[in-house]
Design a protein around this motif. Structure first.
Motif, PDB file in Angstrom:
ATOM      1  N   GLY A 131       3.881  -4.711  -2.504  1.00 43.55           N
ATOM      2  CA  GLY A 131       4.919  -3.990  -1.799  1.00 43.55           C
ATOM      3  C   GLY A 131       4.478  -2.543  -1.697  1.00 43.55           C
ATOM      4  O   GLY A 131       3.371  -2.194  -2.115  1.00 43.55           O
ATOM      5  N   VAL A 132       5.353  -1.724  -1.146  1.00 42.99           N
ATOM      6  CA  VAL A 132       4.990  -0.323  -0.959  1.00 42.99           C
ATOM      7  C   VAL A 132       5.376   0.483  -2.202  1.00 42.99           C
ATOM      8  O   VAL A 132       6.358   0.183  -2.868  1.00 42.99           O
ATOM      9  CB  VAL A 132       5.668   0.243   0.316  1.00 42.99           C
ATOM     10  N   ALA A 133       4.560   1.474  -2.504  1.00 42.39           N
ATOM     11  CA  ALA A 133       4.824   2.340  -3.650  1.00 42.39           C
ATOM     12  C   ALA A 133       5.748   3.479  -3.222  1.00 42.39           C
ATOM     13  O   ALA A 133       5.440   4.210  -2.285  1.00 42.39           O
ATOM     14  CB  ALA A 133       3.510   2.904  -4.176  1.00 42.39           C
ATOM     15  N   VAL A 134       6.881   3.618  -3.904  1.00 43.12           N
ATOM     16  CA  VAL A 134       7.785   4.739  -3.627  1.00 43.12           C
ATOM     17  C   VAL A 134       8.141   5.414  -4.952  1.00 43.12           C
ATOM     18  O   VAL A 134       8.803   4.831  -5.799  1.00 43.12           O
ATOM     19  CB  VAL A 134       9.078   4.277  -2.914  1.00 43.12           C
ATOM     20  N   SER A 135       7.650   6.635  -5.123  1.00 38.41           N
ATOM     21  CA  SER A 135       7.910   7.350  -6.369  1.00 38.41           C
ATOM     22  C   SER A 135       8.816   8.559  -6.197  1.00 38.41           C
ATOM     23  O   SER A 135       9.300   9.098  -7.180  1.00 38.41           O
ATOM     24  CB  SER A 135       6.593   7.815  -7.002  1.00 38.41           C
ATOM     25  N   SER A 136       9.018   8.990  -4.964  1.00 38.69           N
ATOM     26  CA  SER A 136       9.911  10.131  -4.759  1.00 38.69           C
ATOM     27  C   SER A 136      10.345  10.171  -3.295  1.00 38.69           C
ATOM     28  O   SER A 136       9.851   9.405  -2.465  1.00 38.69           O
ATOM     29  CB  SER A 136       9.218  11.455  -5.106  1.00 38.69           C
ATOM     30  N   LEU A 137      11.228  11.119  -3.006  1.00 37.06           N
ATOM     31  CA  LEU A 137      11.718  11.304  -1.642  1.00 37.06           C
ATOM     32  C   LEU A 137      10.557  11.519  -0.657  1.00 37.06           C
ATOM     33  O   LEU A 137      10.632  11.101   0.500  1.00 37.06           O
ATOM     34  CB  LEU A 137      12.676  12.508  -1.618  1.00 37.06           C
ATOM     35  N   GLY A 161       0.795  -1.212   0.000  1.00 32.32           N
ATOM     36  CA  GLY A 161       0.000   0.000   0.000  1.00 32.32           C
ATOM     37  C   GLY A 161       0.832   1.268   0.000  1.00 32.32           C
ATOM     38  O   GLY A 161       1.823   1.384  -0.710  1.00 32.32           O
ATOM     39  N   THR A 162       0.423   2.190   0.859  1.00 35.46           N
ATOM     40  CA  THR A 162       1.087   3.487   0.893  1.00 35.46           C
ATOM     41  C   THR A 162       2.255   3.460   1.888  1.00 35.46           C
ATOM     42  O   THR A 162       2.347   2.563   2.731  1.00 35.46           O
ATOM     43  CB  THR A 162       0.122   4.593   1.363  1.00 35.46           C
ATOM     44  N   ALA A 163       3.097   4.467   1.790  1.00 34.68           N
ATOM     45  CA  ALA A 163       4.216   4.608   2.720  1.00 34.68           C
ATOM     46  C   ALA A 163       3.713   4.681   4.162  1.00 34.68           C
ATOM     47  O   ALA A 163       4.334   4.136   5.074  1.00 34.68           O
ATOM     48  CB  ALA A 163       5.023   5.850   2.366  1.00 34.68           C
ATOM     49  N   GLU A 164       2.559   5.324   4.367  1.00 35.53           N
ATOM     50  CA  GLU A 164       2.004   5.439   5.728  1.00 35.53           C
ATOM     51  C   GLU A 164       1.694   4.055   6.296  1.00 35.53           C
ATOM     52  O   GLU A 164       2.020   3.752   7.443  1.00 35.53           O
ATOM     53  CB  GLU A 164       0.705   6.270   5.744  1.00 35.53           C
ATOM     54  N   PHE A 220       8.948  -3.519  -2.264  1.00 35.75           N
ATOM     55  CA  PHE A 220       8.364  -2.461  -3.083  1.00 35.75           C
ATOM     56  C   PHE A 220       7.335  -3.049  -4.044  1.00 35.75           C
ATOM     57  O   PHE A 220       7.386  -4.240  -4.364  1.00 35.75           O
ATOM     58  CB  PHE A 220       9.464  -1.755  -3.888  1.00 35.75           C
ATOM     59  N   ASP A 221       6.421  -2.203  -4.517  1.00 33.88           N
ATOM     60  CA  ASP A 221       5.437  -2.704  -5.489  1.00 33.88           C
ATOM     61  C   ASP A 221       6.078  -2.784  -6.879  1.00 33.88           C
ATOM     62  O   ASP A 221       7.189  -2.300  -7.100  1.00 33.88           O
ATOM     63  CB  ASP A 221       4.162  -1.837  -5.471  1.00 33.88           C
ATOM     64  N   LEU A 222       5.347  -3.414  -7.790  1.00 40.80           N
ATOM     65  CA  LEU A 222       5.927  -3.670  -9.112  1.00 40.80           C
ATOM     66  C   LEU A 222       6.261  -2.406  -9.907  1.00 40.80           C
ATOM     67  O   LEU A 222       7.317  -2.351 -10.539  1.00 40.80           O
ATOM     68  CB  LEU A 222       5.013  -4.584  -9.928  1.00 40.80           C
ATOM     69  N   PRO A 223       5.398  -1.379  -9.896  1.00 37.37           N
ATOM     70  CA  PRO A 223       5.791  -0.174 -10.629  1.00 37.37           C
ATOM     71  C   PRO A 223       7.134   0.380 -10.130  1.00 37.37           C
ATOM     72  O   PRO A 223       7.998   0.750 -10.933  1.00 37.37           O
ATOM     73  CB  PRO A 223       4.633   0.787 -10.354  1.00 37.37           C
ATOM     74  N   THR A 224       7.326   0.397  -8.807  1.00 41.17           N
ATOM     75  CA  THR A 224       8.598   0.886  -8.263  1.00 41.17           C
ATOM     76  C   THR A 224       9.747  -0.008  -8.731  1.00 41.17           C
ATOM     77  O   THR A 224      10.789   0.487  -9.175  1.00 41.17           O
ATOM     78  CB  THR A 224       8.534   0.920  -6.717  1.00 41.17           C
ATOM     79  N   LEU A 225       9.553  -1.329  -8.660  1.00 40.81           N
ATOM     80  CA  LEU A 225      10.609  -2.258  -9.067  1.00 40.81           C
ATOM     81  C   LEU A 225      10.963  -2.082 -10.536  1.00 40.81           C
ATOM     82  O   LEU A 225      12.102  -2.348 -10.952  1.00 40.81           O
ATOM     83  CB  LEU A 225      10.167  -3.712  -8.828  1.00 40.81           C
TER      84      LEU A 225
END
Lengths: 139, 551
Positions: free
Chosen positions: B132-138, B85-88, B109-114
Motif C-alpha cells: 500500500g502507500v506510505a503515509v506518515s504526515s500531511l 510505494g510513494t504518494a506520488e 496503505f502500507d503496513l507501517p502506516t496501518l
C-alpha cells in the motif's frame, strides 16, 4: 524413529495475516512434530533466539506483505552469527516466482507458495530434518 | 397486503425523483422490456410471508435492496483498491483509474502506516510502500490527492487503528484546499473489532480502541455529515478462514457492539446509525453469497428497528461494499482467477451490493499491475453493461433455493449472534479467544477437505496441467524507503515545533481525560505532526495489545 522433529513457525514483521501459519503449524503437529508458534509481530532477533532456545530443527517463516527478502536475509544472517546456521530455514506466503531462486541462494531450503498441500510441507521436513541429524552425527 | 403497483407509485417513483433511470436500454436482447421488479403477483402465486420476509426494494426489511430503484437508476460504485510505494506513484495510479471510468477512490496503505509507525521507524524496515502507500504526515496526504477534486470524488480509506489520524489528515488536506467538509463523501474502515478477530492490525487494547471509534461516531455527523465513519467489515474475517455464516454473524455482532457503545456514550441512534456502512467478502459459493447479502440486510433492519429502537428508516439500511475473495485466488494457473472474479462479482451484484472491488488475477503472486487491475475493472463493466442483470431489481427473489437459503443463513447467524450476546458481547468473546478458536477450526477443516479432494480447486488439486505462463509482476521500488525518509526529515525540519508540541499535548490531554480526540487529531494533522508521533502519544496513554499465540 523415536526422535521428534521440532519446528518453529513464525510471523516476522508487521503483517498479521496468520491463517496460513496456523494451518501449517497444526498440520505439522498432527503429523507428530513438536511445533512452537511464536505469535505475531516477531523481529528476526526474537525468532532466532527462540529457535536456539527451543533447540528446533527447522524454522518456517510466513510472509504475505512483500517484505520476504528482508526478513529471510536477516534471519539467515542472525543464525550464522549465532552459530546456528544448520537450522533449516523454510517459508511461504505471497512470494513471486522470481524471488524463489534468490531466497534459495540465501540458503532458504524450501519456499511453499499459495495452494501448497500441508502434506508436501510434512514430507519435506520428514526428509530434510533426518538428513540434518545424520550430518550432525545425531541420528 | 401491499401491492406492487402501490410500491411502484410510491417508493419507486420517489426514488426516480432523486435519481432518474439510467438512459440505457432496459430491454433484453430479444427486445423484451423487463419491469423494474417482479413479485409473486407476476406469476400468480401466493406468498403469505412476502411482506414480512422479502418486502420491496427501498422498504423495510430491505431484503430486496436498500434503494427503491437500485441499479435501474444508479449502478453500484466501482471502487478499485489501490496504493503502493510513494504518494506520488499512487496519485498517478488514482488519476489513471479515474480516467478509466472508475467512480470512486479507495486507498490501500502500507503496513507501517496501518500499524501507526512512520516510514523511518526501525520496525518499518523492508515494509515501506510494499502493500500500500506510505503515509506518515500531511505532506504525504497532500501529494496523494494532488490534482483531485475532493468534493467530486468519494474516497474510501482502508485504515483501522490509526483511522482517526489518517482521516484527520484527509480532512486537513480538504481544509487547506478550501473544500467544504459538508460536501465531502467517503468512508474510513475504522472497524477495530474485526482486527482483534481476524486481521490483527491492532495497536491498543480493545476498550480504548473502541473508544477511539466512538469518537468518530460522535464527531463525524456534526462535522462531516456525508462521511461513513465506519465500514463494519466481514471481508477480513472471511479471508482469515471463517465460513460465510460466521462472517455474516460476527460482522453484524461487531456492528451491534458499536451501536451499543455509542448509545452508552449517550448518542442518539438515529443520528449516527445512517452513517454506518458495511463491507463483505464475496466468495465462490454463488448462491450462498447472494443469500448472505440478502440476509444481512434483513437482520440489520430488524435488529436496528426493534432491539435498538431506531426510528429513522436510514438507520435500518445496511449499505455495503463488497470485494471478491482474495483468498480464493490461486497462484497456479493465475488466468483462471479472471473467471473466479467474474463469477464472484456477479454474485455480489445479484446480492445487491452498493459498491464493489474486483480482485486482479495476479494477486496471489504480488500487487496487481496496471493491466491486471484494468481487466478487473472491465469485468465489473461487462456485468453492468452487457449481461442484463441490472434490468430488474433483485432478480433471484422468489427462487425457492435462494429464499430458503436466505432464511437459513439468517437463522444460523442469529443463533451465533445470540451466543456472543450470552458470552457478554464481542469484546468479552475476543478476550476469551472464542474467535481465534473458531477460525482455527474452520480454516483447518477447509484445508483438510481440499487435501482429501472433497473440495476441488481447479488448477490446484485437480486439472493441474499447466501451460507455462509468464505473469508480469509489479514490484515496489526499494527507493521508496529513502524518498519517505527524506520527506519526513524535511517535514520535521520545516514545521513549527511549538505548534506541534501544543497539538500533541492537546491530544494527550483528551486521551487522558476521556474527551473526544477528533478535534485534536485534526489540529495535529494541520501542524504536520507525524502519524508515529500521534500514535506514540496514545500508546503511552492506552498501552498496547498482544494477543495470545494460539494454534
Amino acid at each position: 524413529m523415536d526422535r521428534r522433529i521440532r519446528v518453529l513457525i513464525a510471523k516476522p514483521g508487521l503483517d498479521g495475516h496468520d491463517r496460513g501459519a496456523k494451518v501449517v503449524a497444526r498440520a505439522l503437529r498432527d503429523a507428530g512434530m513438536e511445533v512452537i508458534y511464536t505469535g505475531l509481530r516477531q523481529t528476526p532477533e526474537m525468532i532466532v533466539s527462540a529457535a536456539i532456545q527451543e533447540d528446533v530443527d527447522a524454522i518456517g517463516l510466513s510472509i504475505l506483505s512483500g517484505a520476504h527478502m528482508h526478513y529471510f536475509r536477516e534471519v539467515k544472517r542472525l543464525l550464522e552469527e549465532q552459530g546456528a546456521s544448520d537450522i533449516l530455514l523454510f517459508g511461504g506466503g505471497i512470494i513471486p516466482d522470481e524471488d524463489v531462486p534468490k531466497l534459495k541462494a540465501l540458503g532458504v531450503a524450501a519456499v511453499f507458495g499459495p495452494g501448497t498441500s500441508t502434506q508436501e510441507i510434512v514430507d519435506f521436513l520428514k526428509r530434510a530434518v533426518p538428513e540434518r541429524w545424520q550430518a550432525q552425527g545425531l541420528a | 397486503m401491499r401491492k406492487k403497483h402501490d410500491w411502484l407509485r410510491e417508493t419507486y417513483q420517489k426514488s426516480l425523483e432523486k435519481m432518474p433511470e439510467r438512459p440505457v436500454a432496459h430491454r433484453t436482447l430479444s427486445d423484451i422490456a423487463p419491469e423494474p421488479l417482479y413479485t409473486p403477483e407476476d406469476i400468480g402465486v401466493l406468498d403469505p410471508e412476502y411482506e414480512e420476509k422479502r418486502g420491496y426494494p427501498g422498504e423495510y426489511p430491505y431484503t430486496r435492496g436498500v434503494y427503491g430503484s437500485m441499479y435501474r437508476s444508479k449502478l453500484w460504485t466501482m471502487r478499485m483498491f489501490a496504493g503502493f510505494g510513494t504518494a506520488e506513484q499512487t496519485n498517478e495510479r488514482f488519476k489513471k483509474l479515474l480516467k478509466a471510468g472508475q467512480t470512486g477512490l479507495s486507498v490501500a496503505f502500507d503496513l507501517p502506516t496501518l500499524m501507526g509507525y512512520d516510514s523511518d521507524h526501525p520496525l518499518a524496515k523492508g515494509e515501506v510502500g510494499k502493500c500500500g502507500v506510505a503515509v506518515s504526515s500531511l505532506a504525504d496526504m497532500e501529494i496523494l490527492f494532488d490534482g483531485i477534486n475532493l468534493e467530486e470524488v468519494t474516497t474510501s480509506m482502508t485504515i483501522n487503528s490509526p483511522a482517526n489520524a489518517i482521516w484527520a489528515m484527509y480532512l486537513a488536506v480538504a481544509k487547506k484546499k478550501g473544500y467544504d467538509w459538508k460536501k465531502l463523501g467517503g468512508t474510513i474502515q475504522n472497524d477495530i473489532l474485526k482486527e482483534f478477530i481476524a486481521q490483527k492490525e491492532f495497536i491498543f487494547p480493545p476498550e480504548p480502541s473502541v473508544k477511539l471509534v466512538i469518537d468518530t461516531f460522535e464527531w463525524g455527523p456534526k462535522n462531516v455529515p456525508k462521511w461513513n465513519f465506519i465500514s463494519v467489515s466481514g471481508y477480513h474475517i472471511r479471508e482469515a478462514g471463517s465460513t460465510a455464516v460466521q462472517e455474516l454473524a460476527w460482522t453484524l455482532a461487531d456492528g451491534f457492539a458499536y451501536v451499543e457503545a455509542a448509545i452508552q456514550r449517550g448518542l442518539d441512534v438515529d443520528e449516527f446509525a445512517p452513517r454506518i456502512s458495511f463491507f463483505f467478502d464475496v466468495h465462490n459459493d454463488f448462491f450462498e453469497e447472494i443469500a448472505k447479502f440478502r440476509a444481512a440486510r434483513r437482520i440489520w433492519a430488524k435488529e436496528m428497528r426493534h432491539r435498538y429502537g431506531a426510528k429513522n428508516p436510514q438507520s435500518w439500511m445496511l449499505r455495503t461494499h463488497a470485494q471478491t475473495a482474495g483468498v480464493s485466488l490461486t497462484a497456479q494457473q493465475p488466468l483462471n482467477n479472471i473467471a473466479r472474479v467474474a463469477i464472484q462479482a456477479l454474485a455480489a451484484v445479484l446480492g445487491g451490493t452498493n459498491s464493489l472491488h474486483t480482485d486482479a488475477y495476479d494477486e496471489a503472486l504480488a500487487l496487481p499491475t496496471e493491466e491486471s487491475a484494468t481487466i478487473a475493472l472491465r469485468t465489473q463493466q461487462i456485468i453492468a453493461y452487457e449481461t442484463g442483470v441490472t434490468h430488474t431489481i433483485d432478480p433471484l427473489a422468489g427462487s425457492y433455493y435462494v429464499e430458503w437459503l436466505t432464511d437459513e443463513m439468517e437463522r444460523q447467524a442469529m443463533a451465533i449472534i445470540e451466543e456472543i450476546r450470552r458470552m457478554g458481547g464481542v469484546v468479552r468473546a475476543i478476550e476469551e479467544g472464542y474467535f481465534l478458536r473458531e477460525l482455527a477450526e474452520a480454516s483447518y477443516r477447509y484445508q483438510q477437505e481440499v487435501e482429501r479432494k472433497e473440495r476441488i480447486i481447479v488448477g490446484v488439486n485437480a486439472f493441474t496441467d499447466e501451460i507455462p505462463l509468464k505473469v508480469p509482476i509489479q514490484l515496489v521500488d526499494p527507493e521508496v524507503e529513502r524518498v519517505q525518509a527524506e520527506r519526513l526529515a524535511r517535514v520535521r525540519r520545516e514545521r513549527d515545533p511549538k505548534r506541534v508540541e501544543e497539538a500533541l499535548a492537546g491530544l494527550r490531554r483528551a486521551a487522558v481525560e476521556g474527551q473526544n480526540t477528533m478535534p485534536h487529531f485534526v489540529e495535529c494533522a494541520l501542524a504536520y505532526c507525524t502519524l508515529g508521533e500521534m500514535m506514540d502519544v496514545l500508546r503511552e496513554v492506552y498501552g498496547t495489545y498482544q494477543e495470545p499465540a494460539y494454534v
